[in-house]
Design an enzyme around this catalytic site. Structure first.
Site, PDB file in Angstrom:
ATOM      1  N   ASP A  11       2.892  -5.914  -1.217  1.00 34.04           N
ATOM      2  CA  ASP A  11       2.220  -4.190  -2.038  1.00 34.04           C
ATOM      3  C   ASP A  11       3.534  -2.949  -2.097  1.00 34.04           C
ATOM      4  O   ASP A  11       4.877  -3.442  -0.866  1.00 34.04           O
ATOM      5  CB  ASP A  11       1.016  -3.980  -1.662  1.00 34.04           C
ATOM      6  CG  ASP A  11       0.492  -2.659  -2.145  1.00 34.04           C
ATOM      7  OD1 ASP A  11       0.756  -2.152  -2.988  1.00 34.04           O
ATOM      8  OD2 ASP A  11       0.736  -1.405  -1.098  1.00 34.04           O
ATOM      9  N   ASP A  13       3.800   0.961  -3.139  1.00 30.70           N
ATOM     10  CA  ASP A  13       3.184   2.130  -2.877  1.00 30.70           C
ATOM     11  C   ASP A  13       2.282   1.979  -0.933  1.00 30.70           C
ATOM     12  O   ASP A  13       1.288   1.528  -1.113  1.00 30.70           O
ATOM     13  CB  ASP A  13       3.034   2.967  -2.970  1.00 30.70           C
ATOM     14  CG  ASP A  13       3.767   2.964  -4.688  1.00 30.70           C
ATOM     15  OD1 ASP A  13       4.342   4.005  -4.560  1.00 30.70           O
ATOM     16  OD2 ASP A  13       3.289   3.144  -5.716  1.00 30.70           O
ATOM     17  N   ASP A 174      -0.698  -2.507   2.461  1.00 33.08           N
ATOM     18  CA  ASP A 174      -1.585  -1.333   3.638  1.00 33.08           C
ATOM     19  C   ASP A 174      -2.823  -1.174   2.942  1.00 33.08           C
ATOM     20  O   ASP A 174      -4.060   0.046   4.124  1.00 33.08           O
ATOM     21  CB  ASP A 174      -0.722  -0.586   3.398  1.00 33.08           C
ATOM     22  CG  ASP A 174      -1.019   0.306   1.441  1.00 33.08           C
ATOM     23  OD1 ASP A 174      -0.624   0.050   1.088  1.00 33.08           O
ATOM     24  OD2 ASP A 174      -1.203   1.836   1.816  1.00 33.08           O
TER      25      ASP A 174
END
Length: 227
Positions: A11, A13, A174
């Protein structure tokens, strides 16, 4: 016998880069553009990872679809301007240890790197350019061409691009959206604790790490289990 080819998908961001300042600022501009009350900061960050056309209705459920469309465009315009004003390295800095981990993994002949992000193609291109990450990721999956996370489409396409099986693929992210996407695609998810969802939301993660220094040992453990 040579080691199998492996794929590590990141991922962006909240995992590779800390873009929360620009995300909150752009969301603030989007809500102001249509005079809709702005949710709290933690609520704004809770949807990071979703595609904008999914995230905006979640944040403004009472607004009409045409208002959502205006907000999406206002967000994009504000984000582009913020990035132009500050520069990518300043507005979306890499987390400590991220670049070193990418270099080490990228140098391994049995490991391929990819990204799966809610960013647009244009947004990812600017980020890669700003951090000089050209030729690092052999597969780049963006929101323009896929359903929003946690749909498995991004991971499935990344595996097809790389020619790597699910047993030899991991998703690093995240948010719960990343971990749910990994489960849906039949791959292991490694959660990171430094992003925009707390550890308590990463219940579908195979493992959770607290820093990039933990990534390589964790991958070795995962690959060992996969054999």
């Amino acid at each position: 016998m040579s080691a199998p080819l492996r794929l590590v998908i990141f991922d962006v961001d909240g995992t590779l880069v800390d873009s929360q300042g620009d995300i909150v600022a752009a969301m603030t501009a989007a809500f102001a553009s249509v005079k809709v009350p702005l949710p709290p900061r933690e609520t704004l960050l809770s949807i990071v990872g979703l595609s904008l056309n999914v995230a905006i209705p979640v944040l403004a459920p009472d607004a009409a679809s045409d208002v959502h469309a205006k907000m999406v465009q206002a967000y994009k315009d504000a984000y582009i301007q913020l990035r132009a004003d500050a520069g990518v390295a300043q507005s979306s800095p890499l987390y400590p240890g991220a670049l070193a981990a990418l270099k080490i993994l990228g140098a391994r002949p049995d490991t391929l790197l990819g990204v799966a992000t809610g960013k647009s193609r244009r947004g990812l291109d600017k980020l890669i350019e700003g951090h000089a990450l050209h030729d690092v990721f052999i597969t780049q999956q963006v929101a323009d061409f896929h359903p929003s996370k946690p749909h498995p489409s991004m991971i499935l396409q990344a595996m097809t691009d790389a020619g790597v099986t699910a047993d030899n693929t991991v998703m690093i992210g995240d948010t719960s959206f990343d971990m749910d996407m990994a489960v849906a695609a039949g791959v292991r998810g490694i959660g990171v604790s430094w992003g925009y969802h707390g550890r308590e939301k990463l219940g579908n993660a195979h493992l959770v790490i607290d820093g990039f220094a933990d990534l390589l040992p964790t991958l070795q453990s995962v690959w060992g289990e996969a054999r």
